[in-house]
Design an enzyme around this catalytic site. Structure first.
Site, mmCIF file in Angstrom:
data_model
loop_
_atom_site.group_PDB
_atom_site.id
_atom_site.type_symbol
_atom_site.label_atom_id
_atom_site.label_comp_id
_atom_site.label_asym_id
_atom_site.label_seq_id
_atom_site.Cartn_x
_atom_site.Cartn_y
_atom_site.Cartn_z
ATOM 1 N N ARG A 66 -2.812 8.028 -7.991
ATOM 2 C CA ARG A 66 -2.097 9.298 -8.198
ATOM 3 C C ARG A 66 -0.970 9.581 -7.200
ATOM 4 N NH1 ARG A 66 -5.408 14.512 -9.406
ATOM 5 N NH2 ARG A 66 -6.185 14.208 -7.291
ATOM 6 N N ASP A 67 -0.635 8.649 -6.345
ATOM 7 C CA ASP A 67 0.482 8.897 -5.423
ATOM 8 C C ASP A 67 1.229 7.595 -5.113
ATOM 9 O OD1 ASP A 67 2.139 10.560 -3.995
ATOM 10 O OD2 ASP A 67 0.877 10.621 -2.208
ATOM 11 N N ILE A 68 1.587 6.871 -6.176
ATOM 12 C CA ILE A 68 2.350 5.629 -6.015
ATOM 13 C C ILE A 68 3.782 5.990 -5.643
ATOM 14 C CG2 ILE A 68 3.132 3.514 -7.129
ATOM 15 C CD1 ILE A 68 0.108 3.662 -6.924
ATOM 16 N N ASN A 72 3.851 4.771 0.419
ATOM 17 C CA ASN A 72 2.445 4.364 0.349
ATOM 18 C C ASN A 72 2.273 2.886 0.013
ATOM 19 O OD1 ASN A 72 1.579 6.917 1.009
ATOM 20 N ND2 ASN A 72 1.215 7.555 -1.104
ATOM 21 N N THR A 105 3.434 13.506 -5.440
ATOM 22 C CA THR A 105 4.806 13.606 -4.963
ATOM 23 C C THR A 105 5.693 13.874 -6.171
ATOM 24 O OG1 THR A 105 4.301 12.059 -3.176
ATOM 25 C CG2 THR A 105 6.636 12.399 -3.723
#
Length: 201
Positions: A66-68, A72, A105
């Protein structure tokens, strides 16, 4: 190998701490600022990311990152890719219609991450499509003035469909599409076709 090693989890009355191995290398945003990627290198990075996501998504239940985003993703000195920061990762629950908490994001998060439906594997696929666009153009937003290699442009469009049903259904399909779209593979395929045509003539 594309995930930071796990050492242990420790908790008290006020917090839970998970300790993972430090990953040597640069975040993708810093690495990209210092390197001029070829399309082959970009495709290779995304294929490695597909392999990591396939490992996560094929768990039971699936793990959704959920935050690619570039911050990261770590590029090790040997060029291998590591996905970090699982602070907002979640397990997919078939019985849920939406997520309990909305995070992400903004420029990389798909519509469902803001309450339209429950996030699933296709959520990470959306973010990966945005990441591919960023690697190719330097921007997360679509820009008709910037020409993208057509096979890769098709992958971006398929990954970033507004509705999850319009996207690739799993990262294995994305990986296959990337392998077919790789400029080097395209050149080999065209050369092979030219040889076949010459042989027929």
């Amino acid at each position: 190998k594309g995930l930071p090693g796990y050492f242990g989890t420790y908790e008290n009355d006020s917090m839970t701490i998970t300790v993972r191995a430090y990953v040597e290398g640069d975040s993708l945003d810093r690495y990209a600022a210092e390197h001029d990627f070829s399309q082959e290198e970009i495709v290779n990075i995304c294929i490695q990311l597909c392999d990591i996501l396939a490992y996560l998504h094929h768990r039971e239940p699936p793990v959704i990152h959920r935050d690619i985003k570039p911050q990261n993703i770590i590029i090790r000195p040997d060029g291998s890719v590591v996905l970090i920061d699982f602070d907002i990762a979640r397990l997919h629950k078939q019985e849920n219609d939406t997520d309990t908490v909305f995070f992400g994001t903004r420029s990389y998060a798909p519509p469902e991450q803001y309450g339209f439906s429950q996030t699933d594997e296709r959520t990470d696929i959306y973010s990966m499509g945005i990441l591919l666009r960023w690697l190719l153009t330097g921007s997360t937003r679509e820009n008709s003035n910037i020409k993208v290699y057509p096979p890769l442009a098709k992958i971006i469009k398929k990954c970033t469909g507004f509705s999850p049903k319009d996207r690739f259904s799993d990262v294995d399909q994305v990986r296959k599409a990337l392998l077919r779209a790789n400029p080097r593979s395209q050149r080999i395929r065209m050369s092979f076709l030219a040889i076949c045509m010459a042989a027929v003539v």
